[in-house]
Design a protein around this motif. Sequence first.
Motif, PDB file in Angstrom:
ATOM      1  N   VAL A 184      13.264  64.111 -42.546  1.00 32.00           N
ATOM      2  CA  VAL A 184      12.006  64.828 -42.779  1.00 32.00           C
ATOM      3  C   VAL A 184      10.952  63.823 -43.235  1.00 32.00           C
ATOM      4  N   ARG A 185       9.773  63.877 -42.607  1.00 35.92           N
ATOM      5  CA  ARG A 185       8.638  63.039 -42.986  1.00 35.92           C
ATOM      6  C   ARG A 185       7.374  63.873 -42.890  1.00 35.92           C
ATOM      7  N   THR A 186       6.592  63.896 -43.957  1.00 38.45           N
ATOM      8  CA  THR A 186       5.379  64.725 -44.002  1.00 38.45           C
ATOM      9  C   THR A 186       4.142  63.846 -43.974  1.00 38.45           C
ATOM     10  N   GLY A 187       2.996  64.500 -43.826  1.00 38.37           N
ATOM     11  CA  GLY A 187       1.712  63.807 -43.869  1.00 38.37           C
ATOM     12  C   GLY A 187       1.386  63.052 -42.610  1.00 38.37           C
ATOM     13  N   VAL A 188       2.041  63.388 -41.534  1.00 42.58           N
ATOM     14  CA  VAL A 188       1.806  62.682 -40.287  1.00 42.58           C
ATOM     15  C   VAL A 188       1.035  63.593 -39.331  1.00 42.58           C
ATOM     16  N   LYS A 189      -0.043  63.071 -38.788  1.00 43.11           N
ATOM     17  CA  LYS A 189      -0.806  63.788 -37.777  1.00 43.11           C
ATOM     18  C   LYS A 189      -0.916  62.909 -36.542  1.00 43.11           C
ATOM     19  N   ILE A 190      -0.812  63.533 -35.414  1.00 41.51           N
ATOM     20  CA  ILE A 190      -0.905  62.783 -34.163  1.00 41.51           C
ATOM     21  C   ILE A 190      -2.267  62.113 -34.062  1.00 41.51           C
ATOM     22  N   GLY A 191      -2.276  60.829 -33.799  1.00 43.18           N
ATOM     23  CA  GLY A 191      -3.525  60.091 -33.643  1.00 43.18           C
ATOM     24  C   GLY A 191      -4.005  59.422 -34.909  1.00 43.18           C
ATOM     25  N   ASP A 192      -3.374  59.763 -36.069  1.00 50.93           N
ATOM     26  CA  ASP A 192      -3.765  59.124 -37.323  1.00 50.93           C
ATOM     27  C   ASP A 192      -3.344  57.667 -37.332  1.00 50.93           C
ATOM     28  N   THR A 193      -4.180  56.857 -37.942  1.00 53.46           N
ATOM     29  CA  THR A 193      -3.795  55.466 -38.164  1.00 53.46           C
ATOM     30  C   THR A 193      -2.980  55.371 -39.436  1.00 53.46           C
ATOM     31  N   GLN A 194      -2.364  54.226 -39.659  1.00 48.78           N
ATOM     32  CA  GLN A 194      -1.582  54.029 -40.863  1.00 48.78           C
ATOM     33  C   GLN A 194      -2.471  54.112 -42.099  1.00 48.78           C
ATOM     34  N   GLU A 195      -3.709  53.624 -41.983  1.00 47.57           N
ATOM     35  CA  GLU A 195      -4.634  53.673 -43.117  1.00 47.57           C
ATOM     36  C   GLU A 195      -4.964  55.110 -43.497  1.00 47.57           C
ATOM     37  N   GLN A 196      -5.151  55.950 -42.484  1.00 46.85           N
ATOM     38  CA  GLN A 196      -5.435  57.356 -42.766  1.00 46.85           C
ATOM     39  C   GLN A 196      -4.229  58.055 -43.388  1.00 46.85           C
ATOM     40  N   MET A 197      -3.051  57.762 -42.916  1.00 47.72           N
ATOM     41  CA  MET A 197      -1.845  58.395 -43.472  1.00 47.72           C
ATOM     42  C   MET A 197      -1.599  57.942 -44.903  1.00 47.72           C
ATOM     43  N   ASP A 198      -1.957  56.690 -45.217  1.00 48.18           N
ATOM     44  CA  ASP A 198      -1.739  56.174 -46.571  1.00 48.18           C
ATOM     45  C   ASP A 198      -2.624  56.866 -47.591  1.00 48.18           C
ATOM     46  N   LYS A 199      -3.703  57.496 -47.151  1.00 45.34           N
ATOM     47  CA  LYS A 199      -4.587  58.190 -48.080  1.00 45.34           C
ATOM     48  C   LYS A 199      -4.016  59.545 -48.520  1.00 45.34           C
ATOM     49  N   ARG A 200      -3.007  60.026 -47.815  1.00 47.60           N
ATOM     50  CA  ARG A 200      -2.387  61.302 -48.168  1.00 47.60           C
ATOM     51  C   ARG A 200      -1.025  61.052 -48.802  1.00 47.60           C
ATOM     52  N   GLN A 201      -0.618  61.995 -49.672  1.00 50.77           N
ATOM     53  CA  GLN A 201       0.699  61.871 -50.305  1.00 50.77           C
ATOM     54  C   GLN A 201       1.783  62.041 -49.242  1.00 50.77           C
ATOM     55  N   GLN A 202       2.717  61.124 -49.239  1.00 51.27           N
ATOM     56  CA  GLN A 202       3.746  61.110 -48.208  1.00 51.27           C
ATOM     57  C   GLN A 202       5.103  61.492 -48.790  1.00 51.27           C
ATOM     58  N   PHE A 203       5.938  62.065 -47.926  1.00 48.00           N
ATOM     59  CA  PHE A 203       7.343  62.317 -48.294  1.00 48.00           C
ATOM     60  C   PHE A 203       8.227  61.966 -47.112  1.00 48.00           C
ATOM     61  N   HIS A 204       9.259  61.225 -47.393  1.00 47.58           N
ATOM     62  CA  HIS A 204      10.242  60.889 -46.362  1.00 47.58           C
ATOM     63  C   HIS A 204      11.630  61.101 -46.963  1.00 47.58           C
ATOM     64  N   GLY A 205      12.357  62.064 -46.433  1.00 47.75           N
ATOM     65  CA  GLY A 205      13.680  62.384 -46.968  1.00 47.75           C
ATOM     66  C   GLY A 205      14.694  62.568 -45.863  1.00 47.75           C
ATOM     67  N   THR A 206      15.942  62.333 -46.231  1.00 41.64           N
ATOM     68  CA  THR A 206      17.051  62.492 -45.282  1.00 41.64           C
ATOM     69  C   THR A 206      18.097  63.407 -45.898  1.00 41.64           C
ATOM     70  N   TYR A 207      18.487  64.434 -45.154  1.00 37.84           N
ATOM     71  CA  TYR A 207      19.527  65.371 -45.588  1.00 37.84           C
ATOM     72  C   TYR A 207      20.784  65.093 -44.764  1.00 37.84           C
ATOM     73  N   VAL A 208      21.863  64.768 -45.440  1.00 37.81           N
ATOM     74  CA  VAL A 208      23.115  64.433 -44.774  1.00 37.81           C
ATOM     75  C   VAL A 208      24.140  65.506 -45.124  1.00 37.81           C
ATOM     76  N   PHE A 209      24.801  66.046 -44.107  1.00 39.24           N
ATOM     77  CA  PHE A 209      25.793  67.108 -44.283  1.00 39.24           C
ATOM     78  C   PHE A 209      27.187  66.545 -44.007  1.00 39.24           C
ATOM     79  N   GLU A 210      28.111  66.891 -44.860  1.00 43.50           N
ATOM     80  CA  GLU A 210      29.487  66.450 -44.672  1.00 43.50           C
ATOM     81  C   GLU A 210      30.097  67.185 -43.485  1.00 43.50           C
ATOM     82  N   PRO A 211      30.709  66.461 -42.557  1.00 44.92           N
ATOM     83  CA  PRO A 211      31.357  67.150 -41.412  1.00 44.92           C
ATOM     84  C   PRO A 211      32.539  67.967 -41.876  1.00 44.92           C
ATOM     85  N   GLN A 212      32.716  69.137 -41.288  1.00 45.85           N
ATOM     86  CA  GLN A 212      33.825  70.022 -41.595  1.00 45.85           C
ATOM     87  C   GLN A 212      34.809  70.027 -40.449  1.00 45.85           C
ATOM     88  N   GLN A 213      36.078  70.189 -40.808  1.00 46.35           N
ATOM     89  CA  GLN A 213      37.119  70.221 -39.779  1.00 46.35           C
ATOM     90  C   GLN A 213      36.966  71.480 -38.928  1.00 46.35           C
TER      91      GLN A 213
END
Length: 261
Positions: A184-213
């Motif tokens: 999951v990554r937030t604050g991204v808009k198509i066409g935004d430059t890195q400078e524009q994205m840096d002006k907004r609060q960002q979140f980047h997270g990864t959810y990992v699930f344990e495989p079940q038999q």
Amino acid sequence: MGITDTQSYGLVIRDVFYDALADREPYFASFKKRKTKMLQVQHELLPYLGVYIIDETMLPDGEPNAGCIRFSHTLRIGFSVMVANNDPVVAEQCIDAAYWRIMNRLWCDQYIMNLLDTYNPTDGSQNPDNVRIESLTRGVRRHVFGSSGFSNETPVAEMQYDVSCFYRTMWFPDITDDLLEIDVRTGVKIGDTQEQMDKRQQFHGTYVFEPQQQESQHDRRIHTHTAQARGVGAQAAADRTPGADQERSPEEHDGAGGASR
């Protein structure tokens, strides 16, 4: 892993009937016994007992386009008893006695025809994987006689009995592409430059699930059938309690009925 991981319920039911008659019924101890019609029955094999699969019809169980695949099976099992006797009256009495022995041995067995638990604590026998038969929907018996005539062949009498056994199966989907990770990554808009994205609060997270038999089709059906059986048993116990409502709908009667003893 159980036998129903590799063999069908129909074959298991045929083997249950065969084993009950061939191995645990003294009446047929002296009979030659077979499970298929692949080999011809010769006169020297008489008296003879055969237990065969004739055919099996599968219809949808419930709405065919709702949920997983579910079948209502009607399995036809054929019993053949052949004897040789020069007296036609005695020959018919012999095959009729064999027919009556089959009826009493199988349909009165409180474990083979049990809808909850088929384990027999007396001799340790059980329907493999607790395979259960809900009901018997039809039976046909016929007597066939072979005359000696001018051929001087041994007079033979045969009892042919086929019975239709009803049971159900459920076929759950095998999910092989499990969801194991979400990025999951937030604050991204198509066409935004890195400078524009840096002006907004960002979140980047990864959810990992344990495989079940993964459960096999066999285990899943066993668990489902066990849950259903417990539900039937709980309903039966509630019906026996003092003051319990004894009136039940036809649908409830059908669900808890069948061939249990």
